[in-house]
Design an enzyme around this catalytic site. Structure first.
Site, PDB file in Angstrom:
ATOM      1  N   CYS A   7      -8.501   9.212   6.526  1.00 32.48           N
ATOM      2  CA  CYS A   7      -8.188   8.525   5.279  1.00 32.48           C
ATOM      3  C   CYS A   7      -9.526   7.550   5.221  1.00 32.48           C
ATOM      4  O   CYS A   7     -10.447   7.865   5.691  1.00 32.48           O
ATOM      5  CB  CYS A   7      -7.010   7.703   5.541  1.00 32.48           C
ATOM      6  SG  CYS A   7      -7.049   6.479   6.871  1.00 32.48           S
ATOM      7  N   ARG A  13      -3.053   5.193   7.047  1.00 35.04           N
ATOM      8  CA  ARG A  13      -2.506   6.703   6.988  1.00 35.04           C
ATOM      9  C   ARG A  13      -2.909   7.409   8.015  1.00 35.04           C
ATOM     10  O   ARG A  13      -2.004   8.110   8.694  1.00 35.04           O
ATOM     11  CB  ARG A  13      -2.959   7.255   5.808  1.00 35.04           C
ATOM     12  CG  ARG A  13      -2.537   6.274   4.428  1.00 35.04           C
ATOM     13  CD  ARG A  13      -3.275   6.880   2.866  1.00 35.04           C
ATOM     14  NE  ARG A  13      -4.303   6.405   3.144  1.00 35.04           N
ATOM     15  CZ  ARG A  13      -5.369   6.955   2.016  1.00 35.04           C
ATOM     16  NH1 ARG A  13      -4.896   7.256   1.166  1.00 35.04           N
ATOM     17  NH2 ARG A  13      -6.556   6.226   2.054  1.00 35.04           N
ATOM     18  N   ASP A 120      -2.150   4.632  -0.330  1.00 36.05           N
ATOM     19  CA  ASP A 120      -2.655   3.985   0.932  1.00 36.05           C
ATOM     20  C   ASP A 120      -1.690   2.604   0.737  1.00 36.05           C
ATOM     21  O   ASP A 120      -1.607   1.969  -0.038  1.00 36.05           O
ATOM     22  CB  ASP A 120      -4.139   3.575   0.535  1.00 36.05           C
ATOM     23  CG  ASP A 120      -4.720   2.845   1.415  1.00 36.05           C
ATOM     24  OD1 ASP A 120      -4.003   2.383   2.448  1.00 36.05           O
ATOM     25  OD2 ASP A 120      -6.000   2.509   1.703  1.00 36.05           O
TER      26      ASP A 120
END
Length: 153
Positions: A7, A13, A120
């Site tokens: 990420c 994440r 996100d």
């Protein structure tokens, strides 16, 4: 099998995806996570990610953020990116077609729509982290099943 989750900052994440995937694949699989930026290098995952994972019996509190390296692209078998921007960034680091073939969008690999992105949750609240956890959990389940079946013909 070596699996890498990617990420942006490696604090929300991808640490969640790493923890979830580790719980779903055999212990001889190596699962790690990285970010495409080094802003959070050395930091533990976001407290909300740690709490969300803990609520599901997964401990990600010891993970540390690190940026992706060329060695990662060379050494990992599968590299899963959380969104299009991350995917494009990682693909641009690949030196050849063999390396590019290892890299995919996480949700695409999990059988979701080709443009599907893992949102996100960083600017959100605990509800956003839980939604991301559920999305990652479902995706990791699908990917783990694929990987286990391909490694046991």
């Amino acid at each position: 099998m070596k699996i890498l989750m990617v990420c942006l900052g490696n604090i929300c994440r991808s640490p969640l995806a790493e923890g979830i995937m580790k719980a779903k694949v055999p212990q001889d699989f190596l699962v790690d996570s990285v970010g495409t930026i080094s802003q959070h290098e050395g930091e533990h995952p976001d407290k909300r990610a740690v709490k969300t994972a803990a609520n599901h019996g997964i401990d990600i509190s010891k993970q540390r953020s690190r940026p992706i390296t060329q060695a990662d692209i060379e050494n990992f078998d599968k590299i899963y990116c959380m969104d299009i921007d991350i995917y494009e960034d990682v693909i641009s680091k690949a030196k050849n077609e063999e390396q590019r073939q290892k890299i995919s969008l996480f949700l695409t690999a999990a059988g979701e729509h080709k443009t599907a992105e893992v949102p996100d949750p960083y600017w959100g609240d605990m509800k956003d982290f839980e939604e991301v956890f559920q999305l990652l959990d479902k995706g990791c389940e699908a990917i783990a099943a694929q990987l286990k079946s391909s490694s046991n013909p």
